[in-house]
Structure formats: C-alpha cells, structure tokens
Scaffold this motif. Structure first.
Motif, PDB file in Angstrom:
ATOM      1  N   ASN A   8     -15.221 -31.436 -25.834  1.00  0.00           N
ATOM      2  CA  ASN A   8     -15.201 -32.548 -26.793  1.00  0.00           C
ATOM      3  C   ASN A   8     -16.613 -33.063 -27.082  1.00  0.00           C
ATOM      4  N   ASN A   9     -17.453 -33.143 -25.992  1.00  0.00           N
ATOM      5  CA  ASN A   9     -18.848 -33.585 -26.182  1.00  0.00           C
ATOM      6  C   ASN A   9     -19.617 -32.601 -27.065  1.00  0.00           C
ATOM      7  N   LEU A  10     -19.428 -31.311 -26.793  1.00  0.00           N
ATOM      8  CA  LEU A  10     -20.095 -30.290 -27.611  1.00  0.00           C
ATOM      9  C   LEU A  10     -19.648 -30.397 -29.067  1.00  0.00           C
ATOM     10  N   GLY A  11     -18.375 -30.616 -29.280  1.00  0.00           N
ATOM     11  CA  GLY A  11     -17.866 -30.792 -30.648  1.00  0.00           C
ATOM     12  C   GLY A  11     -18.517 -31.976 -31.343  1.00  0.00           C
ATOM     13  N   ASP A  12     -18.718 -33.075 -30.582  1.00  0.00           N
ATOM     14  CA  ASP A  12     -19.369 -34.259 -31.166  1.00  0.00           C
ATOM     15  C   ASP A  12     -20.803 -33.932 -31.570  1.00  0.00           C
ATOM     16  N   ALA A  13     -21.481 -33.118 -30.731  1.00  0.00           N
ATOM     17  CA  ALA A  13     -22.872 -32.760 -31.028  1.00  0.00           C
ATOM     18  C   ALA A  13     -22.938 -31.891 -32.292  1.00  0.00           C
ATOM     19  N   PHE A  14     -22.067 -30.899 -32.367  1.00  0.00           N
ATOM     20  CA  PHE A  14     -22.023 -30.091 -33.604  1.00  0.00           C
ATOM     21  C   PHE A  14     -21.760 -30.981 -34.835  1.00  0.00           C
ATOM     22  N   LEU A  15     -20.860 -31.920 -34.663  1.00  0.00           N
ATOM     23  CA  LEU A  15     -20.523 -32.819 -35.780  1.00  0.00           C
ATOM     24  C   LEU A  15     -21.728 -33.654 -36.217  1.00  0.00           C
ATOM     25  N   ARG A  16     -22.519 -34.130 -35.244  1.00  0.00           N
ATOM     26  CA  ARG A  16     -23.669 -34.958 -35.596  1.00  0.00           C
ATOM     27  C   ARG A  16     -24.751 -34.124 -36.283  1.00  0.00           C
ATOM     28  N   ARG A  17     -24.925 -32.860 -35.832  1.00  0.00           N
ATOM     29  CA  ARG A  17     -25.923 -32.030 -36.509  1.00  0.00           C
ATOM     30  C   ARG A  17     -25.445 -31.697 -37.943  1.00  0.00           C
ATOM     31  N   PHE A  18     -24.146 -31.532 -38.077  1.00  0.00           N
ATOM     32  CA  PHE A  18     -23.603 -31.308 -39.432  1.00  0.00           C
ATOM     33  C   PHE A  18     -23.895 -32.525 -40.320  1.00  0.00           C
ATOM     34  N   GLU A  19     -23.686 -33.720 -39.763  1.00  0.00           N
ATOM     35  CA  GLU A  19     -23.927 -34.929 -40.550  1.00  0.00           C
ATOM     36  C   GLU A  19     -25.395 -35.064 -40.929  1.00  0.00           C
ATOM     37  N   TYR A  20     -26.283 -34.502 -40.087  1.00  0.00           N
ATOM     38  CA  TYR A  20     -27.724 -34.607 -40.336  1.00  0.00           C
ATOM     39  C   TYR A  20     -28.190 -33.523 -41.313  1.00  0.00           C
ATOM     40  N   LEU A  21     -27.720 -32.290 -41.119  1.00  0.00           N
ATOM     41  CA  LEU A  21     -28.228 -31.158 -41.910  1.00  0.00           C
ATOM     42  C   LEU A  21     -27.239 -30.668 -42.972  1.00  0.00           C
ATOM     43  N   GLY A  22     -25.960 -30.947 -42.770  1.00  0.00           N
ATOM     44  CA  GLY A  22     -24.962 -30.495 -43.732  1.00  0.00           C
ATOM     45  C   GLY A  22     -24.607 -29.032 -43.620  1.00  0.00           C
ATOM     46  N   GLY A  23     -24.973 -28.378 -42.523  1.00  0.00           N
ATOM     47  CA  GLY A  23     -24.655 -26.959 -42.364  1.00  0.00           C
ATOM     48  C   GLY A  23     -23.174 -26.745 -42.091  1.00  0.00           C
ATOM     49  N   VAL A  24     -22.554 -25.923 -42.911  1.00  0.00           N
ATOM     50  CA  VAL A  24     -21.102 -25.702 -42.778  1.00  0.00           C
ATOM     51  C   VAL A  24     -20.776 -25.100 -41.416  1.00  0.00           C
ATOM     52  N   ARG A  25     -21.681 -24.262 -40.895  1.00  0.00           N
ATOM     53  CA  ARG A  25     -21.414 -23.615 -39.608  1.00  0.00           C
ATOM     54  C   ARG A  25     -21.220 -24.639 -38.504  1.00  0.00           C
ATOM     55  N   ASP A  26     -21.969 -25.755 -38.559  1.00  0.00           N
ATOM     56  CA  ASP A  26     -21.840 -26.783 -37.520  1.00  0.00           C
ATOM     57  C   ASP A  26     -20.478 -27.459 -37.553  1.00  0.00           C
ATOM     58  N   ILE A  27     -19.975 -27.792 -38.749  1.00  0.00           N
ATOM     59  CA  ILE A  27     -18.662 -28.459 -38.809  1.00  0.00           C
ATOM     60  C   ILE A  27     -17.557 -27.502 -38.396  1.00  0.00           C
ATOM     61  N   GLU A  28     -17.768 -26.232 -38.716  1.00  0.00           N
ATOM     62  CA  GLU A  28     -16.778 -25.236 -38.283  1.00  0.00           C
ATOM     63  C   GLU A  28     -16.774 -25.109 -36.755  1.00  0.00           C
ATOM     64  N   ASN A  29     -17.974 -25.097 -36.147  1.00  0.00           N
ATOM     65  CA  ASN A  29     -18.050 -25.033 -34.678  1.00  0.00           C
ATOM     66  C   ASN A  29     -17.468 -26.285 -34.037  1.00  0.00           C
ATOM     67  N   ALA A  30     -17.728 -27.439 -34.668  1.00  0.00           N
ATOM     68  CA  ALA A  30     -17.173 -28.685 -34.138  1.00  0.00           C
ATOM     69  C   ALA A  30     -15.652 -28.612 -34.099  1.00  0.00           C
ATOM     70  N   ILE A  31     -15.053 -28.146 -35.199  1.00  0.00           N
ATOM     71  CA  ILE A  31     -13.592 -28.032 -35.238  1.00  0.00           C
ATOM     72  C   ILE A  31     -13.111 -27.007 -34.211  1.00  0.00           C
ATOM     73  N   LEU A  32     -13.871 -25.905 -34.095  1.00  0.00           N
ATOM     74  CA  LEU A  32     -13.461 -24.846 -33.174  1.00  0.00           C
ATOM     75  C   LEU A  32     -13.391 -25.351 -31.735  1.00  0.00           C
TER      76      LEU A  32
END
Length: 1283
Positions: free
Chosen positions: A110-134
């Motif tokens: 869950n913590n890792l997912g939150d980190a991916f989500l925050r990087r997505f919010e900062y950079l907008g990279g689709v791969r990060d939001i996909e990893n967060a969901i994964l």
C-alpha cells in the motif's frame, strides 16, 4: 538516542534498533516542527541502518520500507524528484524482499502504491498510475475480507482508480472506483471509525462519474453517500469541514443540472458550516472552504439576483485570497473566483470599480501563473472575460483587443480533448462577435462563426448540459453575419441552432429566457427579409415568453423588452394595427429607462425607441411623435462613439426623421440635416454591407426632396446616382434595391434622358425574381406583386415611347403571371439538357419537383403542437431547395449553348405565339394606353389608344362590378333578376371598349387579320394588363342602336380568346396534337348543391344529360353527389382528356388561392390544383360561377381557376367572368359539345368538329339569340382561354 547510537559500534546487534528509533524520532520532529534538518537527519540515520543490515537479514525489508517512508516525507515538503524516486526504489526493494505470506507485506504494498501515485501526480507518467493500481490491487487481493484493513485498502485503491480516470478519462476507471469504494462501504460496519471516510470516498466517485456522464442517479447517490458521511462525523472531528464542503459541492452540482433552488440553499448551508463555523482562521483548509462558500453565494446570486449574495460571495472570497500566500498553488484559483465575482457585481450594479477590481485580481492571477502551468489557460480566459465586460460598458478599443488576445492564448494553450476548451472557444467567439458588432470588420464575424462552430458542433455532444449555450452563441454569430451580408443561409442556420438550444433548455433553467429572446430575434430578421407572417408571429410569441420568464430586477430584461418591441413594431409595419405600435413604444421606453446612460447599448435602445415613434407618426400624423423620434435618435447618435459599427444606421434613422419633419413643416434646415446625416451614414458603411442599399436609397430620397423644393439640377443628379448605387449592393434586401431602381427609373424618365430610364428598368426586371422569390410560399409571392404590376406597365410604356417594341413585349411578358411562370418553369421538359448532361438534368428535375411541391404545400390538418416545427422545417427546406435550384441553373448556364437556359424569353422566341392569329397585348398605365399586336408574319404593330388611361379602365371595371352586384349577378341565380341597371352600364362599357379599343385595333390589323382564314372568322387572342384584365373585350361593340345598321361588335369580325401570357400559348401549343379520329375521354364532375353552398342548381342534371349525348358511356366518367369528392376528382383528372365541372365556383377575394370548385366533401381549391402537372389533356370546361373572375389587386397575375387549369396542363379552358344563370349552362354545353365532338351516333356531325374557341363562339351566339342580345349579363360571361 544519538548518544546511544554514537556509543554503539557498527557491528553491535542493537545498533540497527538504535538507528531505527533515532530516525523515527527525527521524522516525528520534522512532522511536528517542520524543520528540514530533522527530515535530512532521519534519512541519514535510516540510510545507515539499511547499509548496516546485511542482505538476507530479516530486518532488511523493514529498514528499506522505513527509509522509503523518510524520502517520501521529504518529497511531500520539497517536491524534489530524487526524493520520490528514492522512496519508490527503497519501498520496491522492501516489497520484493518480503514473502506474500508475511503480514506486513500488505502495508508495504500500500505504501509503495502511494509513492507511485505521488510521482504520477508530480510527473503525470501513465506508468506510475498503472503501477500504483497494480500494487494496491495486489494489496487488496491479498487481504482477507475479515481483515480490519480490507476496507481501507479498498478505499485507497478506489482513490487511485479515480486519479487514473481524471488523467485518462477512461470510463472503466471510474466504474472500478465506484465498485471498490462501494465494496469498502459495505464491508465497514456502521459504528466503525472509517465508515464516514468510506462513504465520503464513494460519494466523491459518484460525483466524478456524474460530471462525466450527467446521469441523475449518480449525483443523487453522491449526495446520499456524502450526507451520510457528514451525519456520522461529529463537529469536533478535523475532517468534518472537508466533507461538508464536498456535500456542498454535490448540492451545487445538482443545482446546475436541475436548477432547483433548494439545492443551492443546501449548498450554502453546509458550506457556511464548513468554512466559517467549524474552522479557525489558521487552519490550512480555511481558504479553500471560504472560496467554495463564496462560489455558492455567487451561484445563488446568479439565480435570484439578491445583492446580499454577491456581497457575501466577495467577502468570503476576499478572505480566502488574503489568507493564502502568493506561493500557494491555490491562490490562483481564489483570485480567479474573486475576479469573476467582482465582474458579476459589475454586471448587476454597473459600478465601474467592480470591473476594475475584477481585472486587477485576474491580472494578478495570470502574473502568478508560470508559463506551462496547467491553469495558465484558465487564468488567461478569465482575464479576457473581464476585459470583455469592461469593453461592453465603456466601448474602449483597448479592452476588446486585450480580451481577444487573452482568450486566444487560452484557446491555443488548451488541447481539444480538454473539456473546458468548449467554453473558452465560446468566449473567444463571443469576443470576436462583439468586436464585429462594434467595428463591423468582416474577418471578426468569420472568426466568431469559426470558433463557435468548432465549439457547438464539432466538440460538444448533445447530452452535454453546455450544448445549448454553445448553440446559442453560434446562432448569434450566424445572425450577425446575416445582418452584414444578407445571406439567407445564415438566418436559416441561426433559426435552426437557436431553436435547438431552446428545445434543449428546460423552462425553469435560468438561461431559457435568453435563448428564447435570441430565437425571437432570428425569426424577426427572417420576417424582415422574406415577409412570411408566421415568422413575426413566432417572434412575438417567443419574445413575450422570454419577457414573462424574466423577473423585473433581472439585468437582461431590458434586452428582452427591446427585442419584443422590435417584433411588435415589425408586425405593425405589416398589418397596421395600432395596438402593436402602442405596445412597441411601451416596451422600448421601458427598455431605455432600464439602461444607464453610460451603458454601451443605450444608444441602440434609444434608436429603436425613435424608430417606433417615427412609425406611429407615419400612421397617425401627430407631430409630437416626430419630435420624440428626433429627440431619441439624436440622443442615440450623441451617445454612440465614432467607429462603432451601428453609427451609420443611427445617423441614417436620424436623417430620415429630419427629412420627414421637413415634409411636414417645410423648413429647409431639416432637409440639409437629413442630407448631411445620410451622406455620413453612406460614407461610414463598407461596400457589400447588407444595409448599404437602404442608406443609398434614403440619401437619394433626401436629394430628390431638395430638388423638388429648390429645383437645382445637381440634386436630381445626386439622387439618381444614389438610387443607382443602391441597386448595385447585391447583399442588400431585394425589395430595397427594387424600390431604389424604380425611383432611379422615374427620375430618369421625368428629369433626364428617357433612354437612361430603360437602363434603370432593366435593373428593375433583373431584381423582380429576387423580390418574388421561388423560396417563398405562393401566398407570400402574391402579397408582393400588386405594386410590381404597375412598374412593369410603366417600363413597357417607356420602351414603347422610345420605339423599342420588342423590349416592351419582353418586359410585359416577364412581368405578367410571374408566379404561374415560376410554376410552369419548374415543370419544363429537360430533353436537350438530358442529352448533354443526364445527371444534371435528373438533379434539376428532382429539385424542381420538390420546389414545386414546397411552394404550394399547407399544414391545415396538422396537430397545432406539431405544426410549428413542421412549418419551420418546411420553410427551411423550401429556402434550401430554392438556393439549390438557383445554383443548378447557374451551373447549367455555364455550359456551351445553354447560356439562356430558362431565362426570360426574347421576342424572337415569343413571336410564334401568334401562329394561329394575332395576339393583342394591351398595356395600360397612368398616362395612357397602347396596344402591341404580335402578328404571325410581320413586325409588332403599335396601336396607340390615347382616349384610354389606367384611371378610365379602372372606372369601367368599378362600374362593371357595381352593376353586377346591384343586379345580384355576383351570386348564382335560379330566377332572372332585374338586369336593367346592369344592361345600361354594360352597354356603355362595351360601347367604350369598341370605340376606343377594339375598333382602332381591328382597323390597324385589318390587312393581316383575314390572311389564311379562308371561310372561317379569324382568331384574336387578348392579353390585357391592369383593369383591362377584368373587362369583356371579347364582347366590345355597339348594341341596341335605333338604327340596326349601326350595331356592330367584335364577334362579327373575329373569334376571341384570352391568354395570361404569350408563354402560356407557346406551352399549350407545344403539346402533342391528339389524333382527330380518336374519341376523347370526358370526366364530368357535377354537384347540384353542398351544405356550404346553400343555393341548389337544378339544371346541372340537364347539363350532364346534354353532354352524355355527345360522348359514349365507354369514354365518360361521371362523378356526382357523394362520388364527387376532392380526392376522387384529383385522382381521375389525369385519366381524361376533357374535364367538365358543373357545380358552384367560388372566387375568394380575400385569399385568391382559396378560389375553388364546391364538391361533396369540401372545396377543390386553386392551391391544390397548382400542385398537379397533367399530360395529354385537351380541354377544361368550367361551367361554374366566377371561374375567370380573378383578383382585382393582382390584375397581372390571373389568379383564378381558369388560369389554374391552364397551368395544370389544359391547353384550352372555357370559363366564366361572373356568375351565370343556372338554365344557361345546359344550353351552352349542348352547343359546345355538339360543335366540339359531334353527336356520338351521327358520323356526319363528327366530321364538322370545331376547336374549343370556335365551339364556344357558336354556343354563345346561340345563347345570345335565345336570351336577347341586350341581356349582356347572360351571354357575356362565357369566355375562352388558351389555344
């Protein structure tokens, strides 16, 4: 702890624990005090703990996760990319090192997912939001349903799906967000601490799906879930204000969707509690909640217009701005909202300070927004809107230019996929439109249509709530271009999109009145162009509804009143009913009173008030109205700045008012002012502007008035040139150009070289088809024709006076029976064209057929609720077909050898109409009368008729009508009335016609009349204009003389027929000749009486029996009584060469197209007959009353049943000029059919068959003997039309 760490060697087993504890403490210090050194120290000690922990150690993963958490914490404060990347790296290693069976793995995932989500919010990279969901999905999947954290992890996953939806707009993501949030709620018991949080998250997901799909169920569920979350949370809880804010947003959104006032009331209630009651000033969310509270007050103000709401909105928003530092990302939004609220305050109260404040705060918002920021475009658009509003108030060029610059930048920065681009395109389009309205530059209106088209049509699906707004803006742009260029397609498009905008807007919506008013204005403009009465009725209807829906304090009510006043004024100008102009003055005065003097639109409203005062003066002649008109128009001119696009129109209206006052008082200064103002108006208006012709025409009128006053030749030269220039502006209203051309011609004929008048009349003839346009209904075309006929007569008289006889014939032909020729033109065979271009011929045939049907259609039996749209659709289709038809003709005429395709015929093409005998065209005009005799083998013979004028001809017609009415002849008669008065008057009329008309003509053509006639009488065809169209030329003669040798009449010298035009003879003569040995089929339609026509006609039975003596039953169809229905007759007409109507005939003087035969189930009207096109027909016998009477207002148009039968396809028609005596019909029928067909059992009689004209001549000669030669009312009405 630091000392413990320092005292413990690195290899000691407890060193890791001391480091971990010290790192956690540093992190706690940072979280509490915000000191950056603390988080830096936390990372240092946690990194050392990781470094000291060997790979494979059971604590390695925990150390990595803890280090990742520290990096994550510093990233949240400094937003440095390396921190979030280090956090993900460390957390990913921790997860990878931890087996799935380990209990702590779920938390680390869950913590890792939150980190991916925050990087997505900062950079907008689709791969990060996909990893967060994964990883969050994996955490959920690994967590058993009975685990206490299951619902929290579901909620976290739902939040991540929501983020991905907001980035990619994939519907599946919002569906998944709702699904997992709903599952989280269901798994959380009612008393659980997290229940409220789960409900709030679920409500947020429903809210976002509503914003995407606009399904009412979603906003209802959003409110339901969020309300539960609020209810479950005590006021003391820190999150309560946030959830109240969310609930307020949901209420506000439902208000936007449904427009129900209770929702905006609830939104304010909960936002007030969230922003003010529960939060102290130092709380981080306080500014956001204050801003949202301000937005709610703002929206209620837009609905109710209560000043307290806008003031509360400004107080809340200003406080939000003041509490927020400049470097706070939210400051921009608060500034923008505050600026919008200042702008709204300005719109409502008109205080310049408010709009200045709006520009100041919006400019600051733009300045604080760095280039590349996602909100830069929004700030620019908002700033542009503020400049736009100040321009509308002060009309300063700098403001509108700044508005367009800012809005264009906003549009350019925004991708098409962004939902808000539609709104910004709409705003930019409105700015271009306003700049066009002010400066009149064509490129601005083109840009306005371009951007609005993209917004309304290309980018907005029908289900979007903003679609009506986009359509309304596009409709307004089309309307403005129509006003400038006069293109009919623009006004059609304006009506189409405005009607759609109205239809898509519910009655309770606050924009309904604006959209109704826009629609009303477009109907008004189309009425002004085409004159269809239905358009002005629709305009008043929708404008009145717009006014009724708008409360008195509404700032835009004055505009709706203005539009309603314009509609009343236009209907007054058309119908002349005083109540309409009184209503127009009342509503215009009210509109003027509501506008402040500094308002940019005040001048236009004053102008409109002046125009309605002017109209009432023209109607009642009260000088006070003229003074009021000048006062209002002068104020309008004084208020409107130089350079404004409407300046010319206002100057012109003031000039017209001065000229009219001159005509009343005779003061030359008024006329000088009129000329000065009208010349300024012309000079300010670019060539090609739709109003330019009207301005030139009014300038010409002013010069003409000064010439009539002072007699200076230069004024007549100026007037002539102005009228001439007016005709050249092809984008202007055709009727204005036509009137200008007529004035030009009259001035040339009276005061200049008469030969120049021919040039002017040539232009008149070119414009007439645009005035009597194919795209209008036949009814409307007939309404425009009465004045045109006199102009044609004057034009022909001028050509005759100059010796140009062929041109006179061509013009008389072109200007007579205009509507009939239009109908016949649509039915023209296309054989030659089909040989050259079959596809083009087929397309022209298709469009012609559709246009023919469109011009004569009706909606009499349609449900009223459907009729409005049906009529509008029919009208739009009709106009479109007419435009297509004109384009096809233009294309065909570009082909070799088709340059004159369907153009008016030259005399060389018309001359063959005289192949069966001379055609006498009588042209009567104000100053005399002429006959032009078209002969089979010689030039045109001109016969001056100096003793007859249009006035004398009209007097004879008036006397004829009066005598027939006095003798009861206008009604069908069963018993002979006293005809003494009628006989006396008719004898005088027939004698005058002989002495001054027929005898001079016969004398002039005597040398050619009897050429090739052998033993029979020669044949003459009369084609008369003006009042002569209603006079019995065929019976002209001297009757009842004491000396019988002096009795003489035209029937002693020739057989007479009538024709509506030469083209009619040519069309009839071109029909294939029937085999003389073939027995024609005869359709007999008899109806002795109907409920509508109370008079019974007993002799009809005898009339039918007579006809049946000459036709065998195998060739006869007899429809009578209940069989003689309208449908049955129309169905049988195409199957028979001859039709005989024996029934009541009705000439409808109020509506000539309703002239009809009275049948069993109703009237067979001329309007219905016009839709037929029959082949292989020979003769129509109209043994009914008034079948060739016509409409005295339309002498050149032959609007009667006989002409209708000619147009339908019958080459010969026997008809009656007035009501006939019942028992005369069988006598005439007997002799007509005896001479026409012979007795069916007598072969010898069949050999002696005559043509219809000769057969009727013999029949009338017999009737004259039977009833007495002086009994004119009995035998004179029977006449023959055609060949």
């Amino acid at each position: 702890m630091q000392k413990a760490v320092d005292l413990t060697p690195d290899g000691h087993a407890d060193k890791l624990a001391w480091l971990n504890n010290l790192g956690a403490t540093f992190l706690c210090q940072f979280n509490h005090c915000g000191e950056l050194g603390a988080v830096d120290n936390a990372i240092l000690v946690k990194q050392k703990a990781v470094d000291l922990t060997p790979d494979g150690h059971t604590k390695k993963a925990a150390q990595l996760n803890s280090l990742g958490g520290a990096f994550f914490c510093r990233f949240e404060h400094l937003y440095q990319l390396r921190d979030i990347e280090n956090a993900i790296l460390a957390m990913q290693k921790a997860v990878d090192l931890t087996p799935d069976s380990h209990a702590v793995k779920l938390e680390w995932l869950n913590n890792l997912g939150d980190a991916f989500l925050r990087r997505f919010e900062y950079l907008g990279g689709v791969r990060d939001i996909e990893n967060a969901i994964l990883v969050k999905q994996k955490a959920v999947d690994m967590t058993p349903d009975n685990h206490p954290e299951k619902s929290a992890r579901l909620s976290s996953l739902g939040f991540t799906f929501l983020h991905q939806f907001e980035h990619l707009h994939e519907l599946e993501d919002i569906e998944n967000a709702i699904l997992v949030n709903k599952k989280a709620v269901d798994m959380t018991p009612d008393g659980h601490d997290n229940k409220a949080a789960q409900l709030n998250s679920l409500g947020g997901a429903f809210f976002r799906r509503f914003e995407h799909l606009f399904q009412r169920g979603d906003i209802e569920n959003a409110i339901l879930a969020t309300q539960k979350a609020v209810d479950l949370t005590p006021d003391s809880h820190a999150v309560k204000s946030g959830w109240l804010n969310n609930l307020g947003n949901a209420f506000l959104c439902r208000f936007e969707y449904l427009g129900e006032l209770k929702d905006i009331e609830n939104a304010i209630l909960v936002k007030q509690k969230a922003a003010v009651d529960l939060l102290p000033d130092g709380y981080a969310d306080k500014p956001a909640h204050l801003n949202n509270l301000g937005v709610a007050f703002f929206r209620r103000f837009e609905c109710l217009h209560q000043l307290g709401d806008i003031e509360n909105a400004i107080i809340a928003m200003q406080k939000a701005v003041d509490l927020t530092p400049d470097d706070d990302a939210d400051k921009l939004a608060w500034l923008n909202n505050l600026g919008a609220t200042f702008l709204c305050q300005f719109n409502h109260c008109g205080e310049l300070g408010a709009v200045d404040n709006a520009i100041l705060v919006k400019q600051k918002a733009v300045d604080l927004t760095p280039d590349g920021h996602a909100n830069k475009a929004a700030q620019l658009n908002s700033l542009g809107g503020a400049f736009f509003r100040r321009f509308e108030h002060l009309c300063q060029l700098e403001d509108i230019e700044n508005a367009i610059i800012a809005m264009q930048k906003a549009v350019d920065l925004t991708p098409d996929s962004h939902a808000v681009k539609l709104k910004w395109l709409n705003n930019l389009g409105n700015a271009f439109l306003r700049q066009f309205e002010y400066f009149g530059r064509l490129r601005d209106i083109e840009n306005a249509i371009l951007v609005n088209q993209k917004a309304a049509i290309d980018m907005t699906p029908d289900h979007r709530p903003k679609k009506p707004t986009q359509l309304s803006s596009l409709g307004n742009a089309f309307l403005r271009r129509f006003e400038y260029l006069g293109g009919l397609r623009d006004i059609e498009n304006a009506i189409l999109v405005n009607q759609k905008a109205v239809d898509m807007t519910p009655d309770h919506h606050y924009e309904k009145s604006a959209r109704l008013s826009s629609l009303g204005l477009t109907f008004l403009h189309r009425f002004d162009r085409l004159g269809e009465l239905g358009d002005i009725e629709n305009s008043i209807l929708v404008n009145q509804k717009a006014v009724d829906l708008t409360p008195d304090g509404h700032p835009r009510k004055k505009s709706w009143l203005n539009n309603l006043g314009l509609a009343f004024q236009c209907r007054f100008n058309r119908l002349g009913e005083l109540g309409d102009i009184e209503n127009a003055i009342i509503v215009h005065q009210k509109a003027v009173d509501l506008f402040p003097n500094v308002h940019g639109d005040k001048a236009a409203r004053l102008n409109n008030l002046g125009v309605v005062f002017f109209s009432r003066f023209q109607h009642l002649g009260e000088l006070g109205d003229m003074e009021s008109a000048i006062l209002a128009n002068q104020q309008a001119v004084d208020l409107i700045p130089d350079g404004h696009a409407q300046k010319a129109a206002l100057l012109n209206n003031l000039g017209r008012a001065f000229q009219t006052r001159f005509e009343c008082r005779g003061k030359l200064t008024d006329l000088e002012n009129a000329i000065l103002l009208n010349r300024q108006a012309v000079d300010l208006t670019p060539d090609g502007h739709a109003l330019k012709a009207g301005l030139f025409k009014d300038l010409g009128s002013a010069f003409q008035s000064r010439f009539e006053c002072l007699g200076q030749l230069r004024d007549i030269m100026e007037a002539t040139e102005a009228y001439k220039q007016a005709t050249k502006n092809t984008s202007s209203h055709p009727l204005i150009r036509y009137n200008a051309a007529c004035h030009w011609a009259i001035l040339c004929s009276k005061h200049q070289n008469p030969s120049l008048a021919l040039d002017a009349y040539t232009v008149v003839m070119e414009i007439i088809p645009q005035v009597v346009w194919l795209g209008q209904t036949v009814h409307r075309r007939y309404e425009k024709l009465p004045k045109i006929g006199k102009t044609i007569n004057a034009a022909a008289a001028m050509a005759i006076s100059l010796g140009d006889l062929p041109r006179a014939v061509e013009w008389l032909e072109e200007g007579r029976s205009i509507v009939w020729k239009q109908i016949l033109q649509l039915r023209t065979p296309l054989d030659e064209l089909r040989e050259r271009c079959p596809d083009l011929a087929d397309e022209l045939s298709r469009v012609s057929l559709a246009l023919d049907n469109a011009g004569t259609s009706s909606f009499q039996n349609i449900d009223p609720g459907v009729r409005h749209k049906s009529v509008e659709e029919e009208a739009q289709n009709h106009h479109k077909l007419a435009a297509q038809y004109e384009q096809l003709l233009q294309h065909i005429r570009e082909l070799d050898d088709f340059g004159n395709f369907l153009r008016p015929k030259k005399f060389s093409e018309l001359a063959p109409a005289a192949r069966n005998g001379p055609v006498v065209i009588i042209n009567v005009h104000d100053f005399g009368c002429d006959a032009l005799v078209v002969c089979p083998s010689t030039d045109i013979i001109h016969v001056p008729l100096p003793m007859i004028s249009s006035g004398k001809a009209a007097k004879m017609h008036s006397d004829l009508v009066s005598s027939l009415k006095a003798g009861g002849v206008r009604e069908p008669q069963q018993n002979p009335p006293n005809y003494e008065d009628s006989t006396f008057i008719l004898n005088g009329i027939l004698g005058t016609l002989w002495v001054f008309v027929a005898q001079p003509i016969l004398s002039a053509v005597e040398g050619i009349l009897y050429k090739n006639t052998h033993d029979s009488l020669p044949h003459i065809t009369w084609c008369a204009t003006g009042a002569f169209a209603f006079l019995p030329l065929h019976a002209a003669g001297i009757y009842g003389s004491d000396d019988p040798t002096k009795n003489i009449n035209i029937s002693d010298f020739a057989i007479s027929s009538y024709t509506t035009t030469l083209t009619t003879i040519l069309s009839s003569g071109s029909k294939p000749k029937q085999d003389p040995t073939k027995t024609p089929n005869v359709l007999i339609v008899s109806q002795p009486g109907t409920e509508e026509e109370k008079t019974f006609l007993p002799s009809i039975v005898r009339e039918v029996e007579v006809i049946q003596q000459y036709v065998s039953p195998n060739h006869t169809c007899h429809l009578t009584n209940e069989l003689a229905t309208v449908g049955a007759v129309l169905g049988e007409m195409s199957k028979h060469e001859i039709i005989h109507f024996a029934c009541h005939g009705i000439q409808d003087m109020q509506n000539p197209l309703s002239s009809a035969f009275a049948l069993y189930d109703g009237r067979l009207e001329l309007n219905a007959l016009m839709r037929l096109s029959l082949k292989n027909t020979e003769l129509a016998v109209l043994s009914a009353c008034e079948t060739a009477t016509g409409d005295e207002k339309l002498p050149e148009e032959a609007v009667h049943l006989a002409a209708g039968m000619l147009a339908v396809g019958y080459p010969s028609v026997i008809a009656t000029m007035w009501s006939i005596w019942d028992t005369d019909a069988p006598l005439v029928a007997d002799k007509v059919y005896a001479n026409l067909l012979g007795h069916c059992d007598d072969s010898e009689s069949q050999k002696r068959k005559l043509t219809p004209a000769y057969a009727l001549h013999e029949a009338v000669k017999h009737l004259r003997k039977e009833v007495g030669e002086m009994n004119f009312v009995r035998w004179v009405p029977f006449i023959h039309f055609g060949v």
